[in-house]
Design an enzyme around this catalytic site. Sequence first.
Site, PDB file in Angstrom:
ATOM      1  N   ASN A  21      45.006  32.345  52.785  1.00 27.96           N
ATOM      2  CA  ASN A  21      46.007  32.823  51.813  1.00 27.96           C
ATOM      3  C   ASN A  21      46.270  34.309  52.020  1.00 27.96           C
ATOM      4  OD1 ASN A  21      46.986  30.836  49.548  1.00 27.96           O
ATOM      5  ND2 ASN A  21      44.883  30.250  49.996  1.00 27.96           N
ATOM      6  N   LEU A 100      34.225  35.946  37.621  1.00 26.91           N
ATOM      7  CA  LEU A 100      34.361  37.350  37.210  1.00 26.91           C
ATOM      8  C   LEU A 100      33.728  37.541  35.837  1.00 26.91           C
ATOM      9  CD1 LEU A 100      38.069  37.831  38.295  1.00 26.91           C
ATOM     10  CD2 LEU A 100      36.087  38.953  39.339  1.00 26.91           C
ATOM     11  N   ASN A 114      45.270  34.353  40.149  1.00 24.86           N
ATOM     12  CA  ASN A 114      44.426  33.491  40.982  1.00 24.86           C
ATOM     13  C   ASN A 114      45.220  32.279  41.451  1.00 24.86           C
ATOM     14  OD1 ASN A 114      41.983  32.493  42.142  1.00 24.86           O
ATOM     15  ND2 ASN A 114      41.685  31.146  40.380  1.00 24.86           N
ATOM     16  N   HIS A 116      44.307  28.281  42.313  1.00 27.09           N
ATOM     17  CA  HIS A 116      43.224  27.301  42.170  1.00 27.09           C
ATOM     18  C   HIS A 116      43.702  25.953  42.716  1.00 27.09           C
ATOM     19  CE1 HIS A 116      39.719  25.335  40.489  1.00 27.09           C
ATOM     20  NE2 HIS A 116      40.532  24.374  40.093  1.00 27.09           N
ATOM     21  N   SER A 143      47.592  25.441  41.648  1.00 23.15           N
ATOM     22  CA  SER A 143      48.195  26.189  40.537  1.00 23.15           C
ATOM     23  C   SER A 143      47.949  27.686  40.704  1.00 23.15           C
ATOM     24  CB  SER A 143      47.537  25.789  39.202  1.00 23.15           C
ATOM     25  OG  SER A 143      47.502  24.391  39.023  1.00 23.15           O
ATOM     26  N   GLU A 150      38.047  32.792  30.264  1.00 25.39           N
ATOM     27  CA  GLU A 150      37.732  31.366  30.409  1.00 25.39           C
ATOM     28  C   GLU A 150      38.017  30.912  31.850  1.00 25.39           C
ATOM     29  OE1 GLU A 150      39.538  27.074  29.295  1.00 25.39           O
ATOM     30  OE2 GLU A 150      40.120  28.733  28.008  1.00 25.39           O
ATOM     31  N   LEU A 151      37.021  30.320  32.518  1.00 29.03           N
ATOM     32  CA  LEU A 151      37.146  29.970  33.939  1.00 29.03           C
ATOM     33  C   LEU A 151      38.333  29.035  34.202  1.00 29.03           C
ATOM     34  CD1 LEU A 151      35.903  30.072  36.814  1.00 29.03           C
ATOM     35  CD2 LEU A 151      34.650  27.998  36.193  1.00 29.03           C
ATOM     36  N   ASP A 152      39.204  29.446  35.108  1.00 27.11           N
ATOM     37  CA  ASP A 152      40.388  28.669  35.504  1.00 27.11           C
ATOM     38  C   ASP A 152      41.232  28.269  34.285  1.00 27.11           C
ATOM     39  OD1 ASP A 152      39.571  28.793  38.202  1.00 27.11           O
ATOM     40  OD2 ASP A 152      38.344  27.002  37.982  1.00 27.11           O
ATOM     41  N   GLN A 178      46.866  23.351  50.759  1.00 32.48           N
ATOM     42  CA  GLN A 178      46.947  24.756  51.201  1.00 32.48           C
ATOM     43  C   GLN A 178      48.340  25.112  51.712  1.00 32.48           C
ATOM     44  OE1 GLN A 178      43.426  26.028  53.511  1.00 32.48           O
ATOM     45  NE2 GLN A 178      42.870  26.975  51.563  1.00 32.48           N
ATOM     46  N   GLU A 181      49.961  26.110  48.762  1.00 29.29           N
ATOM     47  CA  GLU A 181      49.452  27.389  48.249  1.00 29.29           C
ATOM     48  C   GLU A 181      50.196  28.560  48.875  1.00 29.29           C
ATOM     49  OE1 GLU A 181      45.146  27.389  48.737  1.00 29.29           O
ATOM     50  OE2 GLU A 181      44.982  26.419  46.785  1.00 29.29           O
TER      51      GLU A 181
HETATM   52  C1  GRF Z   1      42.153  28.166  48.349  1.00 30.64           C
HETATM   53  O1  GRF Z   1      42.247  26.799  48.502  1.00 30.64           O
HETATM   54  C2  GRF Z   1      42.301  28.556  46.913  1.00 30.64           C
HETATM   55  O2  GRF Z   1      42.959  27.613  46.149  1.00 30.64           O
HETATM   56  C3  GRF Z   1      40.894  28.676  46.421  1.00 30.64           C
HETATM   57  O3  GRF Z   1      40.161  29.128  47.514  1.00 30.64           O
HETATM   58  C4  GRF Z   1      40.787  28.708  48.719  1.00 30.64           C
HETATM   59  C5  GRF Z   1      40.858  29.895  49.616  1.00 30.64           C
HETATM   60  O4  GRF Z   1      41.250  29.547  50.911  1.00 30.64           O
HETATM   61  N1  GRF Z   1      40.830  29.549  45.280  1.00 30.64           N
HETATM   62  P1  GRF Z   1      41.530  30.678  51.990  1.00 30.64           P
HETATM   63  O5  GRF Z   1      40.252  31.515  52.094  1.00 30.64           O
HETATM   64  O6  GRF Z   1      42.693  31.467  51.536  1.00 30.64           O
HETATM   65  O7  GRF Z   1      41.787  29.923  53.256  1.00 30.64           O
END
Ligand code: GRF
Length: 220
Positions: A21, A100, A114, A116, A143, A150-152, A178, A181
Site C-alpha cells: 500500500n 495504537l 487506516n 482494514h 474498508s 475502539e479497534l477497527d 489488495q 485497497e
Molecule cells: C493490508 O491488507 C491492509 O488492509 C492491512 O494490512 C495490509 C498491509 O499490506 N491493514 P501491505 O503491507 O500494504 O502490503
Amino acid sequence: MTLADDSLMRAVCLLSGTGTNLQVILENIATGNIPISLNAVISDNPMAKGIEKADTSGITTKVIDYKLYDEQSIYHDQLKQSVLIENPDLIILAGYMRILSDDFCETFRGKIINIHPSLLPAYKGLNTHQRALEAKETHHGTSVHFVIPELDGGPIVIQYRIKIHSSDTADTLKKRVQEGEYQIYSKALKWFALDQLKMKNDKVMFHGDHLDKPILIEEN
Ligand code: GRF
C-alpha cells in the site's frame, strides 16, 4: 527523489510489513495525485520491507522495535513523540499491526486513517480473509476508516467489495482485496489532502456534508 514539500499537508506513515500500500501511495504522491508531503515512515518491525521501500524513495525512516520494550507504555510514548516531532496533519496506517494507544488516538484524533481488509464492521482484527471464507460469506472486501480508540471501529469512508467465488482461498481473496485497497486508499487520501474529507464528531464529512453510509466500489 524526496517527497517532503513544505507547501503541502504533512503526513507520516506507520507500517509493520510489506508496504505494498505504501508503494502505491508513493507512486500517487510522485504523480501529484495525492498532494501530501510524506515526511516520515515509521515501523515497529525492523524487518519490514516497507521501510526499504521508503528508504529507496529518500524518505526519512525510523524503526521503533516493539520487541525491545519491556514496558508497552514506553513504546507507545516513543511512537507518539516520534510522530509529534513531524507535526503531521495526517497519519497513514499502511499495514501497521500494533494496536495504537488510546492516548495516541486522542492526540491525533481526526488525523489518523487506516485501511482494514474486511467490510467493516464485519471481521475486525486479524485473519479476515480466512474468517470470511469459513463463515461462507458471499462477499468480502476492504474498508478505509478514521481511527478512534475502539479497534477497527472508527467511521468508515469508502469500501471495496468483491464476490467470493467457490474457488477462492484466503490467498486469492487477499490478492483481490489488495487490488481494491490500492484504489480506495489512494482516493481517500487524495480527498483528505484536498480537505474534502474530514472526521467531525466521530462522523465522516465529505465535501462538507455528513456521509450517511460509506462510498461503495464494486470489483469489476
Ligand atoms: C493490508 O491488507 C491492509 O488492509 C492491512 O494490512 C495490509 C498491509 O499490506 N491493514 P501491505 O503491507 O500494504 O502490503
